[in-house]
Scaffold this motif. Structure first.
Motif, PDB file in Angstrom:
ATOM      1  N   ILE A 179      35.946  17.162  30.862  1.00  0.00           N
ATOM      2  CA  ILE A 179      35.375  15.818  30.901  1.00  0.00           C
ATOM      3  C   ILE A 179      35.846  15.162  32.194  1.00  0.00           C
ATOM      4  O   ILE A 179      37.052  15.077  32.452  1.00  0.00           O
ATOM      5  N   ASP A 180      34.900  14.705  33.012  1.00  0.00           N
ATOM      6  CA  ASP A 180      35.273  14.162  34.314  1.00  0.00           C
ATOM      7  C   ASP A 180      35.730  12.706  34.194  1.00  0.00           C
ATOM      8  O   ASP A 180      35.801  12.139  33.099  1.00  0.00           O
ATOM      9  N   ASN A 236      41.843   5.531  30.369  1.00  0.00           N
ATOM     10  CA  ASN A 236      42.849   6.026  31.312  1.00  0.00           C
ATOM     11  C   ASN A 236      43.461   7.359  30.896  1.00  0.00           C
ATOM     12  O   ASN A 236      44.604   7.655  31.232  1.00  0.00           O
ATOM     13  N   HIS A 237      42.716   8.168  30.141  1.00  0.00           N
ATOM     14  CA  HIS A 237      43.181   9.513  29.810  1.00  0.00           C
ATOM     15  C   HIS A 237      42.235  10.570  30.376  1.00  0.00           C
ATOM     16  O   HIS A 237      42.156  11.678  29.851  1.00  0.00           O
ATOM     17  N   LEU A 238      41.515  10.221  31.406  1.00  0.00           N
ATOM     18  CA  LEU A 238      40.578  11.134  32.041  1.00  0.00           C
ATOM     19  C   LEU A 238      41.005  11.369  33.487  1.00  0.00           C
ATOM     20  O   LEU A 238      41.661  10.517  34.081  1.00  0.00           O
ATOM     21  N   PRO A 239      40.646  12.540  34.033  1.00  0.00           N
ATOM     22  CA  PRO A 239      39.883  13.654  33.477  1.00  0.00           C
ATOM     23  C   PRO A 239      40.643  14.362  32.347  1.00  0.00           C
ATOM     24  O   PRO A 239      41.856  14.265  32.247  1.00  0.00           O
ATOM     25  N   ARG A 293      44.264  14.450  33.587  1.00  0.00           N
ATOM     26  CA  ARG A 293      45.252  13.510  33.044  1.00  0.00           C
ATOM     27  C   ARG A 293      45.775  14.008  31.708  1.00  0.00           C
ATOM     28  O   ARG A 293      46.924  13.754  31.354  1.00  0.00           O
ATOM     29  N   ARG A 294      44.914  14.708  30.963  1.00  0.00           N
ATOM     30  CA  ARG A 294      45.311  15.205  29.649  1.00  0.00           C
ATOM     31  C   ARG A 294      44.686  16.569  29.395  1.00  0.00           C
ATOM     32  O   ARG A 294      43.556  16.828  29.791  1.00  0.00           O
ATOM     33  N   VAL A 295      45.443  17.431  28.722  1.00  0.00           N
ATOM     34  CA  VAL A 295      44.936  18.708  28.219  1.00  0.00           C
ATOM     35  C   VAL A 295      45.013  18.657  26.698  1.00  0.00           C
ATOM     36  O   VAL A 295      46.064  18.344  26.129  1.00  0.00           O
ATOM     37  N   ILE A 296      43.888  18.931  26.055  1.00  0.00           N
ATOM     38  CA  ILE A 296      43.814  18.981  24.597  1.00  0.00           C
ATOM     39  C   ILE A 296      43.681  20.439  24.182  1.00  0.00           C
ATOM     40  O   ILE A 296      42.803  21.150  24.673  1.00  0.00           O
ATOM     41  N   VAL A 297      44.539  20.887  23.277  1.00  0.00           N
ATOM     42  CA  VAL A 297      44.479  22.256  22.779  1.00  0.00           C
ATOM     43  C   VAL A 297      44.085  22.200  21.304  1.00  0.00           C
ATOM     44  O   VAL A 297      44.712  21.482  20.514  1.00  0.00           O
ATOM     45  N   THR A 298      43.031  22.924  20.943  1.00  0.00           N
ATOM     46  CA  THR A 298      42.523  22.875  19.578  1.00  0.00           C
ATOM     47  C   THR A 298      42.402  24.278  18.994  1.00  0.00           C
ATOM     48  O   THR A 298      42.541  25.281  19.693  1.00  0.00           O
TER      49      THR A 298
END
Length: 407
Positions: A236-237, A218-221, A338-343
């Motif tokens: 990621i879809d 439940n953290h997608l897209p 649903r989520r944005v990841i910054v790396t």
């Protein structure tokens, strides 16, 4: 053998058992077993909805082919213990090469998604021709595999590079920082070197896949953005698969023009690209313009200045974070993740940039786009690409076309 960095249990996403073909069903069963989501016949039945007799028949077929093996029993509340299933380790090893602009992150794993060995090499991709660079990488992967499990064959290799991959040729397409790599036949070269199939993927796509696989459901897209020598994005879809677009350019945030008035040239040859103003080299250049000869020479130097309270460093990083946040807000309005990841090291080792990114995103994106949105650092840091490689390599090695290619 080098010490192995721990990874959380990774999920295999996008598994949707199909009743259309026997090979597809067997492949899906193998993926469910490899992921640990369904390690018994009963669990496979619950996940797929297939009848118990059908599951038993397919499991027997897969064991007879040497694809599955038993690894003991699973205790249950009632009745006899259930047989625990695993992918037969004799199928071989996965080789992962996560290549950045200044490093090569190499790993060996098995088809039960266990990390066996890991090593990070300082390699500057711009300093080598592709043949020389890939020979060095392949030689070291071969040595690591021999040290980890010399008796096992090499099953599949996953190579990720800081370039977009042409969907029609599956080769790098005009990589700005990789001289001589444009349409170079990487797949054939690695297959000739290692003797196994290879899958090539963009580095941020693979990091996004790894981060998504380490999250709960439940953290997608999900959108991942990496800020380093370059700036890239991966999507990621909802099914848990990388979204490539039609030609393979989806997620190309770094070479999107967000400032048409800018005269700063990007590595791609154009002006106004996001990467030209917010990548690590761009931030170092901006600092240099403000302070002259005292400018930091690396991202580590810039982080040290931030920790020391240097006002110029704080201003440079905050301005870059604001611009990145503006770009991410645009993506959120279009894709509604649903989520944005910054790396990237500058985000992982300091708070200033992530704070500005979050502020811009929540300020500029539409309320409906941010209602359930979280903007966070990646949890896997430098191991995200390796995790993504394990997921993608397992999916490819256990796909119907490769799993049953000799049938």
């Amino acid at each position: 053998m080098n010490s192995v960095s721990a990874l959380p249990k990774l999920r295999l996403m996008g598994i949707s058992p199909s009743a259309s073909r026997s090979a597809a069903i067997q492949s899906d069963l193998c993926l469910l077993i490899a992921s640990g989501k369904a390690p018994s016949k009963a669990a496979l039945g619950r996940e797929t909805g297939l009848p118990r007799t059908t599951i038993s028949s397919y499991i027997s077929m897969l064991m007879n082919k040497g694809i599955l093996a038993s690894s003991g029993v699973i205790a249950v509340d009632r009745g006899r213990p259930a047989e625990k299933l695993m992918i037969n380790r004799q199928l071989g090893l996965l080789l992962i090469a996560d290549l950045g602009a200044r490093h090569a992150n190499l790993a060996i794993a098995d088809l039960n998604m266990n990390l066996l060995d890991h090593e990070r090499l300082p390699l500057d991709v711009s300093a080598f021709e592709p043949r020389e660079f890939l020979t060095t990488v392949c030689d070291r992967l071969w040595e690591m595999a021999s040290e980890s499990a010399p008796e096992l064959p090499l099953r599949h290799c996953v190579l990720c590079i800081p370039a977009r991959i042409d969907s029609s040729t599956h080769e790098p397409f005009r990589p700005p920082i990789m001289r001589g790599w444009d349409m170079f036949n990487v797949s054939q070269f690695i297959t000739d070197q290692l003797g196994c199939p290879v899958t090539i993927e963009n580095d941020v796509n693979l990091r996004a896949l790894g981060e998504a696989a380490a999250l709960e459901e439940n953290h997608l897209p999900l959108i991942a953005v990496k800020i380093a020598t370059g700036v890239g994005g991966g999507i990621i879809d909802e099914s848990g698969r990388v979204f490539h677009g039609f030609d393979g350019s989806a997620g190309e945030i770094g070479h999107t023009c967000f400032d048409p008035t800018s005269t700063r040239r990007c590595a791609c040859g154009k002006s106004g690209c996001l990467e030209a103003s917010v990548s690590v080299p761009a931030m170092l250049e901006t600092y240099r313009q403000h302070s002259g000869d005292t400018a930091p020479q690396s991202v580590e130097d810039l982080i040290d200045l931030l920790r020391a309270g240097d006002e110029t460093a704080q201003q440079v990083v905050s301005e870059a974070g604001e611009r990145i946040g503006q770009a991410i807000a645009f993506l959120c309005n279009v894709l509604n993740p649903r989520r944005v990841i910054v790396t990237g090291l500058i985000v992982e080792e300091s708070d200033e940039m992530l704070t500005e990114i979050r502020t811009s995103v929540y300020k500029l994106a539409r309320p409906l786009s941010t209602r359930n949105l979280s903007v966070k650092r990646g949890t896997l840091r430098s191991m995200a690409g390796v995790a993504g490689g394990i997921v993608l390599g397992t999916q490819r090695a256990l796909s119907p076309e490769l799993l049953f290619e000799s049938d």
